[in-house]
Design a protein around this motif. Structure first.
Motif, mmCIF file in Angstrom:
data_model
loop_
_atom_site.group_PDB
_atom_site.id
_atom_site.type_symbol
_atom_site.label_atom_id
_atom_site.label_comp_id
_atom_site.label_asym_id
_atom_site.label_seq_id
_atom_site.Cartn_x
_atom_site.Cartn_y
_atom_site.Cartn_z
ATOM 1 N N THR A 140 -62.010 -17.468 -27.772
ATOM 2 C CA THR A 140 -61.753 -18.168 -26.549
ATOM 3 C C THR A 140 -62.865 -17.606 -25.595
ATOM 4 O OG1 THR A 140 -59.496 -18.177 -26.395
ATOM 5 C CG2 THR A 140 -60.414 -18.853 -24.401
ATOM 6 N N PHE A 141 -63.863 -18.303 -25.130
ATOM 7 C CA PHE A 141 -64.883 -18.042 -24.239
ATOM 8 C C PHE A 141 -64.690 -17.937 -22.688
ATOM 9 C CE2 PHE A 141 -66.466 -20.297 -28.109
ATOM 10 C CZ PHE A 141 -67.095 -19.299 -28.370
ATOM 11 N N VAL A 142 -64.811 -17.027 -22.249
ATOM 12 C CA VAL A 142 -64.490 -16.561 -20.591
ATOM 13 C C VAL A 142 -65.799 -16.200 -19.966
ATOM 14 C CG1 VAL A 142 -63.045 -15.365 -19.311
ATOM 15 C CG2 VAL A 142 -62.452 -15.594 -21.341
ATOM 16 N N ALA A 143 -65.959 -17.130 -18.934
ATOM 17 C CA ALA A 143 -67.188 -16.891 -18.016
ATOM 18 C C ALA A 143 -67.130 -15.342 -17.324
ATOM 19 C CB ALA A 143 -67.208 -18.133 -16.959
ATOM 20 N N ALA A 144 -68.122 -14.610 -17.298
ATOM 21 C CA ALA A 144 -68.149 -13.510 -16.424
ATOM 22 C C ALA A 144 -69.393 -13.202 -15.784
ATOM 23 C CB ALA A 144 -68.102 -12.418 -17.724
ATOM 24 N N PRO A 145 -69.426 -14.256 -14.805
ATOM 25 C CA PRO A 145 -70.828 -14.269 -14.126
ATOM 26 C C PRO A 145 -71.043 -12.993 -13.245
ATOM 27 C CG PRO A 145 -69.195 -15.941 -13.055
ATOM 28 C CD PRO A 145 -68.715 -15.414 -14.369
ATOM 29 N N MET A 146 -72.452 -12.546 -13.427
ATOM 30 C CA MET A 146 -72.714 -11.287 -12.518
ATOM 31 C C MET A 146 -72.247 -10.231 -12.984
ATOM 32 S SD MET A 146 -74.729 -13.127 -10.915
ATOM 33 C CE MET A 146 -75.713 -11.689 -10.505
ATOM 34 N N HIS A 148 -73.336 -9.045 -16.269
ATOM 35 C CA HIS A 148 -73.943 -8.284 -15.056
ATOM 36 C C HIS A 148 -75.110 -9.364 -14.534
ATOM 37 C CE1 HIS A 148 -78.192 -5.903 -15.877
ATOM 38 N NE2 HIS A 148 -77.816 -5.960 -14.637
ATOM 39 N N TRP A 149 -75.367 -10.440 -15.398
ATOM 40 C CA TRP A 149 -76.204 -11.634 -15.117
ATOM 41 C C TRP A 149 -75.440 -12.843 -14.825
ATOM 42 C CZ3 TRP A 149 -81.837 -11.505 -17.844
ATOM 43 C CH2 TRP A 149 -82.545 -10.649 -17.317
ATOM 44 N N PRO A 150 -76.114 -13.640 -14.273
ATOM 45 C CA PRO A 150 -75.140 -15.041 -14.016
ATOM 46 C C PRO A 150 -74.708 -15.732 -15.164
ATOM 47 C CG PRO A 150 -77.525 -15.215 -12.966
ATOM 48 C CD PRO A 150 -77.320 -13.816 -13.626
ATOM 49 N N GLU A 151 -75.648 -15.477 -16.109
ATOM 50 C CA GLU A 151 -75.242 -16.314 -17.515
ATOM 51 C C GLU A 151 -74.244 -15.680 -18.407
ATOM 52 O OE1 GLU A 151 -76.575 -13.754 -17.829
ATOM 53 O OE2 GLU A 151 -76.988 -13.238 -19.966
ATOM 54 N N ALA A 152 -73.646 -14.420 -18.043
ATOM 55 C CA ALA A 152 -72.823 -13.944 -19.069
ATOM 56 C C ALA A 152 -71.386 -14.145 -19.201
ATOM 57 C CB ALA A 152 -72.909 -12.386 -18.501
ATOM 58 N N MET A 153 -70.977 -14.028 -20.453
ATOM 59 C CA MET A 153 -69.556 -14.329 -20.688
ATOM 60 C C MET A 153 -69.039 -13.513 -21.714
ATOM 61 S SD MET A 153 -69.841 -17.476 -23.613
ATOM 62 C CE MET A 153 -70.478 -17.149 -25.351
ATOM 63 N N VAL A 154 -67.638 -13.290 -21.772
ATOM 64 C CA VAL A 154 -67.048 -12.592 -22.615
ATOM 65 C C VAL A 154 -66.277 -13.507 -23.634
ATOM 66 C CG1 VAL A 154 -67.032 -10.635 -21.145
ATOM 67 C CG2 VAL A 154 -64.989 -12.100 -21.216
ATOM 68 N N THR A 155 -66.079 -13.041 -24.885
ATOM 69 C CA THR A 155 -65.550 -13.798 -25.835
ATOM 70 C C THR A 155 -64.234 -12.978 -26.151
ATOM 71 O OG1 THR A 155 -67.630 -14.710 -26.699
ATOM 72 C CG2 THR A 155 -65.650 -14.836 -28.213
ATOM 73 N N LEU A 163 -61.872 -8.147 -27.709
ATOM 74 C CA LEU A 163 -62.406 -8.477 -26.760
ATOM 75 C C LEU A 163 -64.032 -8.223 -26.837
ATOM 76 C CD1 LEU A 163 -62.549 -9.827 -23.752
ATOM 77 C CD2 LEU A 163 -62.040 -7.680 -22.687
ATOM 78 N N PHE A 164 -64.798 -9.092 -26.924
ATOM 79 C CA PHE A 164 -66.447 -8.885 -26.837
ATOM 80 C C PHE A 164 -66.801 -8.998 -25.278
ATOM 81 C CE2 PHE A 164 -65.469 -10.673 -30.923
ATOM 82 C CZ PHE A 164 -65.989 -9.770 -31.941
ATOM 83 N N SER A 165 -66.895 -7.612 -24.801
ATOM 84 C CA SER A 165 -66.945 -7.831 -23.346
ATOM 85 C C SER A 165 -68.345 -7.412 -22.690
ATOM 86 C CB SER A 165 -66.044 -6.160 -22.770
ATOM 87 O OG SER A 165 -66.760 -5.189 -23.445
ATOM 88 N N ALA A 166 -69.311 -7.773 -23.403
ATOM 89 C CA ALA A 166 -70.605 -7.887 -22.903
ATOM 90 C C ALA A 166 -71.037 -6.379 -22.331
ATOM 91 C CB ALA A 166 -70.765 -8.907 -22.032
ATOM 92 N N ASP A 167 -71.786 -6.337 -21.041
ATOM 93 C CA ASP A 167 -72.016 -5.229 -20.419
ATOM 94 C C ASP A 167 -70.673 -4.608 -19.861
ATOM 95 O OD1 ASP A 167 -74.728 -4.985 -20.792
ATOM 96 O OD2 ASP A 167 -75.113 -5.826 -18.876
ATOM 97 N N ALA A 168 -69.630 -5.103 -19.729
ATOM 98 C CA ALA A 168 -68.353 -4.692 -19.285
ATOM 99 C C ALA A 168 -67.950 -3.349 -20.285
ATOM 100 C CB ALA A 168 -67.363 -5.629 -18.779
ATOM 101 N N PHE A 169 -67.410 -2.450 -19.399
ATOM 102 C CA PHE A 169 -66.980 -1.474 -20.397
ATOM 103 C C PHE A 169 -67.995 -0.798 -21.297
ATOM 104 C CE2 PHE A 169 -63.482 -4.366 -19.486
ATOM 105 C CZ PHE A 169 -62.671 -3.430 -18.897
ATOM 106 N N GLY A 170 -69.377 -0.789 -20.707
ATOM 107 C CA GLY A 170 -70.410 -0.131 -21.562
ATOM 108 C C GLY A 170 -70.541 1.232 -21.102
ATOM 109 N N SER A 171 -71.706 1.927 -21.790
ATOM 110 C CA SER A 171 -71.876 3.381 -21.247
ATOM 111 C C SER A 171 -73.329 3.540 -21.737
ATOM 112 C CB SER A 171 -71.051 4.453 -21.786
ATOM 113 O OG SER A 171 -71.406 5.484 -21.316
ATOM 114 N N PHE A 172 -74.077 4.547 -21.039
ATOM 115 C CA PHE A 172 -75.283 4.958 -21.619
ATOM 116 C C PHE A 172 -74.802 6.086 -22.658
ATOM 117 C CE2 PHE A 172 -77.403 4.859 -17.050
ATOM 118 C CZ PHE A 172 -78.042 3.591 -17.393
ATOM 119 N N GLY A 173 -75.660 6.310 -23.430
ATOM 120 C CA GLY A 173 -75.525 7.255 -24.562
ATOM 121 C C GLY A 173 -75.656 6.670 -25.756
ATOM 122 N N ALA A 174 -76.234 7.442 -27.004
ATOM 123 C CA ALA A 174 -76.342 6.717 -28.422
ATOM 124 C C ALA A 174 -75.042 7.293 -28.929
ATOM 125 C CB ALA A 174 -77.549 7.277 -28.984
ATOM 126 N N LEU A 175 -74.482 6.368 -29.936
ATOM 127 C CA LEU A 175 -73.225 6.531 -30.652
ATOM 128 C C LEU A 175 -73.455 7.757 -31.810
ATOM 129 C CD1 LEU A 175 -72.191 2.947 -31.255
ATOM 130 C CD2 LEU A 175 -71.340 4.523 -29.508
#
Ligand code: FEO
Length: 403
Positions: A140-146, A148-155, A163-175
């Motif tokens: 299911t596709f879920v709109a996530a405007p802003m 971090h940009w207005p076009e963003a969605m999560v899936t 949950l493919f959360s785009a920029d949400a729940f992200g962090s700096f730091g290499a894995l």
């Protein structure tokens, strides 16, 4: 050489780590690097979720080619097209011209604006609530405007709870091999970079994060994995990180504590900041953190401002104004929408101290929902014993406001 990790069953991390980039968005230092996460689902159809920065494209291609073998790539889902994730879209389209690209209307618009050659390929425009089945998996596709940009969605994959959360729940730091948050000591080694990432990159859009959290709240029991576009994947203790995001996006401090940010030319304002820090500790408030704004990157100052409940601004007067670097820090707080903090002020000026009034005006008029304590320490060139009572009063006022 390919470098992939299995997330769950038929889902793989196919992203890349970057230790070469010094400044994320050409502004924020990333001494621990950053990861660009992309994910490949091998269902009846094959599906790539997002791509990576151009600098990491070759690694992505090796990873995807390795896992696909002889299979074609059927779908490319773009949750967020900002170039740190979308810059490799064209290369994917060149290698797999039959791939169907799924994204939002605005995302396709932005891709064209950035000059991505997408026309002539099959583009599937989706909006809030649309679904797509790839075989066993339905998303299911879920709109996530802003966020971090207005076009963003999560899936959200309703089959496996990813949950493919785009920029949400992200962090700096290499894995650096450790894909999952439970493979690291996140609270010790990662939380500061996660906070610095969120507050500096998406801090301004707290209300939009809140909207996304509300949507996620309705399916919280179904979310088993959070797969962000940067940093570790979450499969355990999701509530810990969701709670952090909730606090940051509501501009609520994580801890009662005092950040003393000082701007000092010859060490005298610094000495006043240190004297206040010592007084606070003497009075039992030991969660005290002292920063020189001139040699602390503003992204760290912002992150600490989001963490702590109290902020002391200590600044010399410079050209009859606030010291420029201190002013820059305050402008960042304004831009990132920080709210609900208690401020205290120390000003210094050898012949015309102005910084106190100007910082007060800035906090009162440019920031939202802030309190400035009445007690102010005003010094002429350097702190001397005749100001001991003022210093004491300022420390008492801070301690009292923390009760
Ligand atoms: Fe990591 Fe908004 O891009």
């Amino acid at each position: 050489m390919y470098c992939v990790r299995n997330v769950t069953e038929d889902l793989y991390w196919v992203g890349a780590n970057d230790h070469r980039l010094h400044l994320f968005e050409n502004i924020h230092p990333i001494p621990r690097g950053v990861s660009y996460n992309a994910y490949l689902l091998l269902d009846e159809k094959t599906v790539l979720f997002d791509t990576v920065d151009w600098s990491a494209c070759r690694q992505l291609l090796e990873n995807v080619e390795h896992l696909l073998g002889d299979r074609p790539l059927d779908y490319l889902v773009i949750n967020h097209m900002e170039p740190d994730h979308g810059a490799s879209i064209e290369e994917i389209l060149l290698r797999w011209p039959q791939v169907k690209v799924i994204s939002t209307e605005k995302s396709f618009l932005f891709m064209r604006q950035f000059g991505f050659q997408i026309d002539g390929h099959e583009l599937i425009e989706v909006k809030e609530g649309d679904t797509q089945t790839f075989g066993k998996h339905t998303v299911t596709f879920v709109a996530a405007p802003m966020v971090h940009w207005p076009e963003a969605m999560v899936t959200f994959d309703t089959t496996n709870g990813v949950l493919f959360s785009a920029d949400a729940f992200g962090s700096f730091g290499a894995l650096d091999g450790k894909l999952f948050a439970d493979e690291v000591n996140f609270d010790r080694d990662w939380i500061d970079d996660a906070r610095r990432y969120l507050t500096n990159i998406v801090g301004k859009y707290g209300p939009h994060i809140q909207l996304l959290l509300k949507k996620a709240g309705t399916i919280l029991d179904q979310i088993k994995y959070i797969c962000p576009l940067h940093g570790p994947v979450w499969r355990k203790d999701l509530g810990y990180f969701i709670d952090k995001y909730d606090k940051w996006s509501r501009y609520e401090p994580e801890e009662k504590g005092v950040m003393i940010a000082y701007a000092s030319m010859y060490g005298n304002t610094e000495a006043a900041a240190q004297a206040l820090a010592a007084k606070l500790c003497e009075k039992g408030v030991t969660n005290v953190w002292v920063y020189d704004v001139s040699n602390t990157h503003v992204s760290y100052l912002v992150s600490e401002s989001f963490r702590l409940s109290h902020i002391v601004l200590a600044s010399v007067t410079y050209n009859l104004g606030i010291y420029p670097v201190m002013h820059d820090y305050l402008m960042h707080l304004k831009g990132l929408n920080l709210q609900n903090r208690t401020f205290a002020l120390i000003e210094n000026g050898s012949w015309a101290p102005k910084s106190g009034d100007l910082m007060q005006k800035f906090v009162d008029e440019e920031l939202k929902n802030m309190t400035v304590l009445n007690d102010r320490l005003s010094i002429a060139s350097a702190l001397h014993a005749d100001k001991a009572a003022e210093l004491e009063a300022l420390a008492d006022a801070i301690v009292e406001s923390m009760q």
